[in-house]
Structures are given as structure tokens and as C-alpha cells.
Design a protein around this motif. Sequence first.
Motif, PDB file in Angstrom:
ATOM      1  N   LYS A   1      33.392  42.810  42.495  1.00  8.44           N
ATOM      2  CA  LYS A   1      33.090  42.173  43.773  1.00  8.44           C
ATOM      3  C   LYS A   1      31.713  41.505  43.760  1.00  8.44           C
TER       4      LYS A   1
ATOM      5  N   ASP B   1      43.667  45.919  40.479  1.00  6.81           N
ATOM      6  CA  ASP B   1      43.537  46.685  41.714  1.00  6.81           C
ATOM      7  C   ASP B   1      42.177  46.391  42.337  1.00  6.81           C
ATOM      8  N   ASN B   2      42.107  45.298  43.096  1.00  2.25           N
ATOM      9  CA  ASN B   2      40.864  44.930  43.776  1.00  2.25           C
ATOM     10  C   ASN B   2      39.698  44.794  42.790  1.00  2.25           C
TER      11      ASN B   2
ATOM     12  N   ARG C   1      38.930  34.967  42.226  1.00  2.00           N
ATOM     13  CA  ARG C   1      39.782  36.047  42.747  1.00  2.00           C
ATOM     14  C   ARG C   1      39.612  37.328  41.928  1.00  2.00           C
ATOM     15  N   LEU C   2      39.878  38.447  42.568  1.00  2.00           N
ATOM     16  CA  LEU C   2      39.816  39.747  41.904  1.00  2.00           C
ATOM     17  C   LEU C   2      41.172  40.062  41.305  1.00  2.00           C
TER      18      LEU C   2
ATOM     19  N   GLN D   1      35.273  48.353  40.680  1.00  2.00           N
ATOM     20  CA  GLN D   1      35.602  47.436  41.767  1.00  2.00           C
ATOM     21  C   GLN D   1      34.344  46.802  42.357  1.00  2.00           C
TER      22      GLN D   1
END
Length: 257
Positions: free
Chosen positions: A184, A197-198, A193-194, A180
Motif C-alpha cells: 500500500k 490479497d490486498n 493496483r494491489l 500488505q
Amino acid sequence: MKLIDNWKQAWKLKSVQVGAISAFFYALILFSEQFVQVWNIIPQDLKNYIPAQWQEYVGCFVGVAMILARLKKQPELYNVNQFVTVTAGHSNTDPGAVNGKLKESDFVVIIRNALAYYLREAGVTVKTDGIGLQNDPLSSAIKLIKGSNVALEIHMNAAINKAAVGIETISLPKDKKLAQDISKAVQKITGSRLRGDNGWIDQSKSARGKLAFVSNGGLILEVGFISNDDESMLINSKAWLIAKEISKILIEYEGKA
């Protein structure tokens, strides 16, 4: 000072040729770090103007400069037995996803090289599946995973829908947080966009099924969609910035390892 006879033909002398070659490599060693720094800040759009017949030579030159810069500066910040594996998806014989003249295998090499550079500058020992334009097959990349604290392979996603965008990092559940954070880091530069799951995709839930690199303990980063013209162009222009942000995550991870 009196010159030798036929001084205009001196370049033919072996002693002069050897001296010139020695001077060139000495200068490269002295200024390798500065050359790499200048190369890093040159916009990718300008680099794209390099004639195709010269790209291989430039890639080799940059690769040598990176190696020399690393040899000059090796701060002992981390345990010498620890290392990070950074590989480029697909290979020189397997282009991966293609969008016009853009090939995934060429695209991801740029980020791999940049990421390896930033990690080495921070004193992290790095193993890669090639230098410059070299991109070894998956079988070679997998062999590098064993013994590494973290292994990251760079890929580009693709979809029939050219509007598809997004970032995802595929891994085993144990590496969810790291996956994650890596996604990010890319989002911080591209603003895309991610996915999942995040930014994390559990391999067991991936449409691709089991991936050998992940099954052997590595993480696969899908930086964005090469099939999306705008996203691929953005990633290409900001490849070094993306790599720098990812390197911060891996350097912090190494510090905790």
C-alpha cells in the motif's frame, strides 16, 4: 603575502597534494548530509543524463556521502541490537527481468539505497547487500536475514503481457499485515493496483513456488512491472518517494518490535 618561488608548480608537492585531499574529505564530511539531501530531490530524469562512464564514480561518491552522513547523525531511537535488512533482487551478474536497456538488478538498487538512507536517518540500524551500484548474490542476501527484525528484498515483476501492472509483497502468513502495508505504501506513490490479497501473496500460493529469501523469513516486494513501459518509467522517476513511504512502514514496525 609573498608566494614561494615556482608557486605555479606547487600542485606537484606532496604536502600540497595531501593537504588538498584532506580538505576535500573534510568538506565531504561537513556537507555530506546536505549533499545527500540535494541528491535526493534531483529528478531521476536528470540523473539519467549522467554519462555512462561516470555513473560508477557518481554511485561510489553518493555511497560515501551517505555513509558519512549516517556517521555524523546517529540518534539512539531504537535498541542497537535490532536491525533491518534491505537487499536488492538478483545481482551484478544476474540482471533478472530485462526490458530493453532496463535491467531489474539495476532498477532495484536505486530503491534499496534510498530505503536504507531513510531508515538510517531515522536511527534504524540497516544491513544491505551492497553500497552504491553493488548488488551481491542471493546467497549473501540470505545471510543478512538472521537476527534482523524484518528483511525486505526489492524486485520488479515481469510478464509477457506488457499491459500487466500491479504491486505485490510475497511473505509467510505471519507477515501478511506488514506485506500488505508495504504494498500500500508503494500504491500511495504510483497509484497502481494491489495484486493478490490486498497486496499480499502467500508464498505457498505463489506461482514462483518456494523462494529462498522468503523461506528464511524475509519479504519480497515486487514494486511493479518492468515489462510495462509506463509503469517502469513511473517507478524509476519516483524511486526515492516510493522508498520514503516504505521506510515509514518499516520505522513504525521497528517501533513496535
